[in-house]
Each structure stands twice: as structure tokens, then as C-alpha cells.
Design an enzyme around this catalytic site. Structure first.
Site, PDB file in Angstrom:
ATOM      1  N   GLY A  16      -3.963  -3.992   6.111  1.00 22.74           N
ATOM      2  CA  GLY A  16      -2.926  -3.676   7.093  1.00 22.74           C
ATOM      3  C   GLY A  16      -3.215  -2.358   7.777  1.00 22.74           C
ATOM      4  O   GLY A  16      -3.969  -1.529   7.255  1.00 22.74           O
ATOM      5  N   LYS A  37      -2.811   4.929  -2.585  1.00 20.83           N
ATOM      6  CA  LYS A  37      -3.823   5.750  -1.927  1.00 20.83           C
ATOM      7  C   LYS A  37      -4.235   6.834  -2.905  1.00 20.83           C
ATOM      8  O   LYS A  37      -3.389   7.372  -3.640  1.00 20.83           O
ATOM      9  CB  LYS A  37      -3.228   6.382  -0.668  1.00 20.83           C
ATOM     10  CG  LYS A  37      -2.905   5.363   0.410  1.00 20.83           C
ATOM     11  CD  LYS A  37      -4.190   4.773   0.984  1.00 20.83           C
ATOM     12  CE  LYS A  37      -3.909   3.895   2.187  1.00 20.83           C
ATOM     13  NZ  LYS A  37      -5.141   3.336   2.763  1.00 20.83           N
ATOM     14  N   GLU A  43     -10.998   0.753  -3.492  1.00 20.51           N
ATOM     15  CA  GLU A  43     -11.330   0.494  -2.096  1.00 20.51           C
ATOM     16  C   GLU A  43     -11.997   1.712  -1.460  1.00 20.51           C
ATOM     17  O   GLU A  43     -11.490   2.831  -1.557  1.00 20.51           O
ATOM     18  CB  GLU A  43     -10.013   0.149  -1.366  1.00 20.51           C
ATOM     19  CG  GLU A  43     -10.164  -0.465   0.000  1.00 20.51           C
ATOM     20  CD  GLU A  43      -8.775  -0.852   0.556  1.00 20.51           C
ATOM     21  OE1 GLU A  43      -7.850  -1.169  -0.236  1.00 20.51           O
ATOM     22  OE2 GLU A  43      -8.624  -0.823   1.782  1.00 20.51           O
ATOM     23  N   ASP A 101     -13.727  -1.623   2.887  1.00 21.89           N
ATOM     24  CA  ASP A 101     -12.824  -1.760   4.033  1.00 21.89           C
ATOM     25  C   ASP A 101     -13.579  -1.202   5.255  1.00 21.89           C
ATOM     26  O   ASP A 101     -14.261  -1.962   5.971  1.00 21.89           O
ATOM     27  CB  ASP A 101     -11.521  -0.981   3.727  1.00 21.89           C
ATOM     28  CG  ASP A 101     -10.549  -0.872   4.891  1.00 21.89           C
ATOM     29  OD1 ASP A 101     -10.888  -1.279   6.016  1.00 21.89           O
ATOM     30  OD2 ASP A 101      -9.423  -0.357   4.704  1.00 21.89           O
ATOM     31  N   LYS A 137      -9.757  -6.786   8.016  1.00 27.27           N
ATOM     32  CA  LYS A 137      -8.742  -6.410   9.006  1.00 27.27           C
ATOM     33  C   LYS A 137      -9.233  -6.960  10.334  1.00 27.27           C
ATOM     34  O   LYS A 137     -10.342  -6.611  10.770  1.00 27.27           O
ATOM     35  CB  LYS A 137      -8.614  -4.889   9.106  1.00 27.27           C
ATOM     36  CG  LYS A 137      -7.999  -4.241   7.876  1.00 27.27           C
ATOM     37  CD  LYS A 137      -7.929  -2.733   7.993  1.00 27.27           C
ATOM     38  CE  LYS A 137      -7.288  -2.138   6.749  1.00 27.27           C
ATOM     39  NZ  LYS A 137      -7.474  -0.670   6.660  1.00 27.27           N
ATOM     40  N   SER A 186       0.871  -1.167   0.000  1.00 28.78           N
ATOM     41  CA  SER A 186       0.000   0.000   0.000  1.00 28.78           C
ATOM     42  C   SER A 186       0.911   1.221   0.000  1.00 28.78           C
ATOM     43  O   SER A 186       1.660   1.428   0.956  1.00 28.78           O
ATOM     44  CB  SER A 186      -0.875  -0.031   1.248  1.00 28.78           C
ATOM     45  OG  SER A 186      -1.626   1.157   1.365  1.00 28.78           O
ATOM     46  N   LYS A 243      -0.973  -1.139  -4.509  1.00 30.88           N
ATOM     47  CA  LYS A 243      -2.159  -0.334  -4.192  1.00 30.88           C
ATOM     48  C   LYS A 243      -1.694   1.078  -3.920  1.00 30.88           C
ATOM     49  O   LYS A 243      -0.726   1.283  -3.172  1.00 30.88           O
ATOM     50  CB  LYS A 243      -2.857  -0.941  -2.968  1.00 30.88           C
ATOM     51  CG  LYS A 243      -3.749  -0.010  -2.168  1.00 30.88           C
ATOM     52  CD  LYS A 243      -4.480  -0.774  -1.070  1.00 30.88           C
ATOM     53  CE  LYS A 243      -4.630   0.054   0.197  1.00 30.88           C
ATOM     54  NZ  LYS A 243      -5.250  -0.702   1.297  1.00 30.88           N
ATOM     55  N   ASP A 267      -7.022   2.979  -3.194  1.00 35.77           N
ATOM     56  CA  ASP A 267      -7.764   3.064  -1.927  1.00 35.77           C
ATOM     57  C   ASP A 267      -8.054   4.525  -1.623  1.00 35.77           C
ATOM     58  O   ASP A 267      -7.136   5.313  -1.400  1.00 35.77           O
ATOM     59  CB  ASP A 267      -6.923   2.439  -0.798  1.00 35.77           C
ATOM     60  CG  ASP A 267      -7.669   2.376   0.532  1.00 35.77           C
ATOM     61  OD1 ASP A 267      -8.825   2.868   0.613  1.00 35.77           O
ATOM     62  OD2 ASP A 267      -7.095   1.821   1.500  1.00 35.77           O
TER      63      ASP A 267
END
Ligand code: OSB
Ligand code: MG
Length: 373
Positions: free
Chosen positions: A290, A163, A213, A238, A262, A135, A161, A188
Site C-alpha cells: 500500500g 515499520k 521487508e 519492495d 505495488k 502497516s 507489519k 518493514d
């Protein structure tokens, strides 16, 4: 299992690099660790609550309060049979799932040690290795992000991934796809878009993202289902998924086609397994998210990722991406194929470095069983 005492600690660690999401930047972590002492054994759990209530309502300070005055006394009184008992033991306390997960996961770890089996096999795991992704946070410049992508691919990570947020999205995907047309790429948003952005989000379809996400509100299913019906990119939830019922609702409503699990967000291993099974029965793949964990939380993420429906690469990466010195030994390493080997030794299979933890401890409190008698 009779638990003799519970030690709570806050440890403070510096990240090797700042991590920026749509809600802010993190440079160092304050982490609540729970240690159970029972039958001559020691088992650890990590609370993934952050320093600020940005990702969720819980913070390290609310979790400390709830742990010290609610959860630790409840657990000392209960003598849990196994990890799965914790859900009922903690039922009087509403919410506070990240704090609960730290205790419940430590109980599972304790049980695995006691039975002399690996935590992964106790949880129902069936994989010898797990697939790893990274990420990548929002960077000061596009050039720095591309450097990070390059380094991560060279290290073997199977999925990148990034952000994203309004203003850090299309040109980022464009630049990555320009250099790497066919890597597994996802994004995400951490709840940073709104309904007015629907048309803009439809533009993401052009970049062949594995998934997007949590584009909309952190507590929403309905508007995500509207969005999913209008875009091709699979939505992954998420923040919205707190438990198995949320997973069922979001699958039935068509709010997502993938779920990020998670263990902290959902309150521990039992609920995580419940979501995993419900999703598997409905052909919805899951992966392990994570929360910038230390080695203790990371070792638990490795164990849960060994279950069969964790079929997409997770955000479970090498210790050295986060910490100069991790608090477990050996540190978590990722192979050139982008895999982590699931340990087979008893419990988490890692050694907890108590000397290092002691040096990093900023506060500590012990709650003993006899104090209640
Ligand atoms: O949304 O997945 C998230 C970190 C903190 C809070 C939320 C998230 C994240 C990450 C980091 O994406 C994943 C990692 O631990 O590497
Ligand atoms: Mg996320």
C-alpha cells in the site's frame, strides 16, 4: 478505445493519523488523480507518488509534469485497444512508473466498464475475498504502538507489519512477542540498514517474523542475497523490484523469498501481473503493498489482490484507517475476519464521489484529443 479527454487533478487530504517510516513522517497527502473520459464513460486512476522523493525518485510534482506533457498526449493519440496496450504506448518515456501506472490502471478500469465486467475478473482474479493486514508506522512511544497492535487485532486484521529502523526494532519485536507470541508479525525497514548491521539483523530471527521487508538499499539485489543466506527470516523485497526482470533476478539470486507488489511502483497492472505470474511459477508468494492510497488506488489494489498468487495478507486496509471521508462509495470495509469482499459490479465496483473530489481539488488541468488534431 477513443479517449476524448483526460482530466488531471491534485487533491489534498488529511490523514486521520500521521504515518512515520524510516524516511520521515506524512500527515497529509497530495494525490494526483487521472480521469479518462471516453465513450460516455469515466474511468479513474491514482498516482501513488509521494509529496517528497523519499520512497522513490518520483513525487506528485514530477508525476504531474510527466503526465501533463508526456503521458496524456501519448494516450490521446494512441486509442488503446486495452489496458495491456499502455506499456507500448508509454515506451518512449523512460521510468516514471508511478505516473504511467495511474494512466494504465484507468485504461483497464475503462475497459472493464465498457465490457460490463469487474476489474478483478478482467485482471484474471479468482478470489471473492482478500486477506488484509495493517502497516503500523513508527510511533512516539512503544506504548502507543502496542495500543495500535491491539486495536488492529481486535478489528480482525490477519497480519501486523511494523515499520522498523535502527533504534526501533528489537525492543519493539520483544514487546509485541511478549504480549502476542503467535500472531502473524512482519517488519518493514524501508532500506534503513547497511552491511555493518548483518549481525544485528540476524538477531531478528529470534522473533519469528513472517518476513523482513527491504532491509538494505532501495536499489539492491546482490547484498540482499548475501544477507538472505545468513538469516532465517525470509526477506521480502519492495523498493528494489521495478519490473518482472527484477523479480526474476532477485528470485534467481536468492535475494528474497517473498515479493511485495505495488502496482504504482512497477508501472501498472500489466507489469504487476507479469511479476505475479513469474513468482507463481517459481513458488514465491506475493502480496499487495500500500502507499496510503485514497479509495481509487485502494479499489485497484483490491482488484489485483484477487489473483491467485496473492496468497499472503496485503497492506490493503479499511478506508477509515486513513481518511475521515474517502473519495469512493461505499468506503472500503474490513470484516471481523480481516477480509475485504472483492466487488463484482462493472469496473472497480465503487462509485467515485466527484462532488467531494471537486472540493478537495487544489489544481486541475484538462487535455483534450482535438487540441492535438
Ligand atoms: O514501504 O510499504 C511501504 C507507505 C508509504 C510508503 C511506503 C510504504 C508504506 C506503507 C503503508 O507501508 C501501507 C499502507 O498503505 O497502509
Ligand atoms: Mg515496504
Amino acid at each position: 478505445m477513443k479517449i476524448d479527454s483526460i482530466v488531471l487533478r491534485e487533491v489534498q487530504l488529511q490523514l486521520v493519523a500521521p504515518f512515520e517510516t524510516s524516511f520521515g513522517s506524512t500527515t497529509h497527502r497530495r494525490v494526483l488523480l487521472v480521469e479518462l473520459r471516453a465513450e460516455g464513460l469515466r474511468a479513474w486512476g491514482e498516482c501513488v507518488a509521494g509529496e517528497h522523493p523519499w520512497y522513490s525518485e518520483e513525487t506528485v510534482d514530477t508525476a504531474w509534469q510527466i503526465s501533463r506533457y508526456e503521458l496524456a498526449p501519448l494516450l490521446l493519440e494512441a486509442e488503446p485497444e486495452h489496458g495491456g496496450s499502455c506499456h507500448d504506448i508509454f515506451r518512449p518515456v523512460r521510468g516514471n512508473r508511478m505516473a504511467k501506472a495511474a494512466f494504465e490502471n484507468a485504461v483497464w478500469d475503462l475497459q472493464a466498464q465498457r465490457e460490463g465486467i469487474s476489474l478483478a475478473s478482467l485482471l484474471g482474479g479468482s478470489r471473492d475475498t482478500i486477506a488484509c493486514g495493517v502497516s503500523l508506522g513508527i510511533q512516539p512511544s512503544l506504548g502507543q504502538l502496542l495500543d495500535n497492535v491491539e486495536t488492529s487485532l481486535a478489528a480482525g486484521y490477519q497480519r501486523i507489519k511494523v515499520k522498523c529502523k535502527p533504534g526501533w526494532d528489537l525492543r519493539v519485536f520483544e514487546a509485541i512477542r511478549d504480549r502476542w507470541p503467535s500472531i502473524r508479525l512482519s517488519a518493514d525497514a524501508n532500506a534503513s540498514y547497511r552491511l555493518k548491521d548483518m549481525d544485528h539483523l540476524a538477531g531478528f530471527d529470534h522473533y519469528d517474523l513472517m518476513m523482513l521487508e527491504q532491509p538494505l538499499w532501495s536499489d539492491d539485489f546482490y547484498f540482499h542475497s548475501m544477507l538472505q543466506s545468513q538469516i532465517e527470516t525470509p526477506i521480502c523485497l519492495d523498493e528494489s523490484i521495478r519490473n518482472r526482470r527484477d523479480a526474476l533476478a532477485s528470485i534467481e539470486m536468492g535475494s528474497c523469498r517473498v515479493i511485495n507488489i505495488k502496482v504504482g511502483r512497477v508501472g501498472g497492472f500489466s507489469e504487476a501481473i507479469g511479476i505475479h505470474n513469474a513468482a507463481m511459477e517459481r513458488a514465491i508468494p506475493v502480496w499487495c503493498g500500500g502507499m496510503l492510497e485514497t479509495g481509487i488506488g485502494r479499489s485497484h489494489n483490491i482488484a489485483i489482490s484477487s489473483l491467485p498468487n496473492f496468497s499472503l495478507p496485503g497492506d490493503v486496509s479499511a478506508s477509515k484507517r486513513y481518511w475521515r471521508d474517502d473519495i469512493i462509495e461505499p468506503e472500503v470495509e474490513v470484516s471481523p475476519l480481516g477480509e475485504i469482499t472483492v466487488p463484482t459490479g462493472p469496473g472497480s465496483g465503487f462509485h467515485v464521489r466527484e462532488d467531494l473530489i471537486e472540493r478537495l481539488t487544489a489544481r486541475k488541468d484538462e487535455v483534450r484529443a482535438y487540441a492535438l488534431a
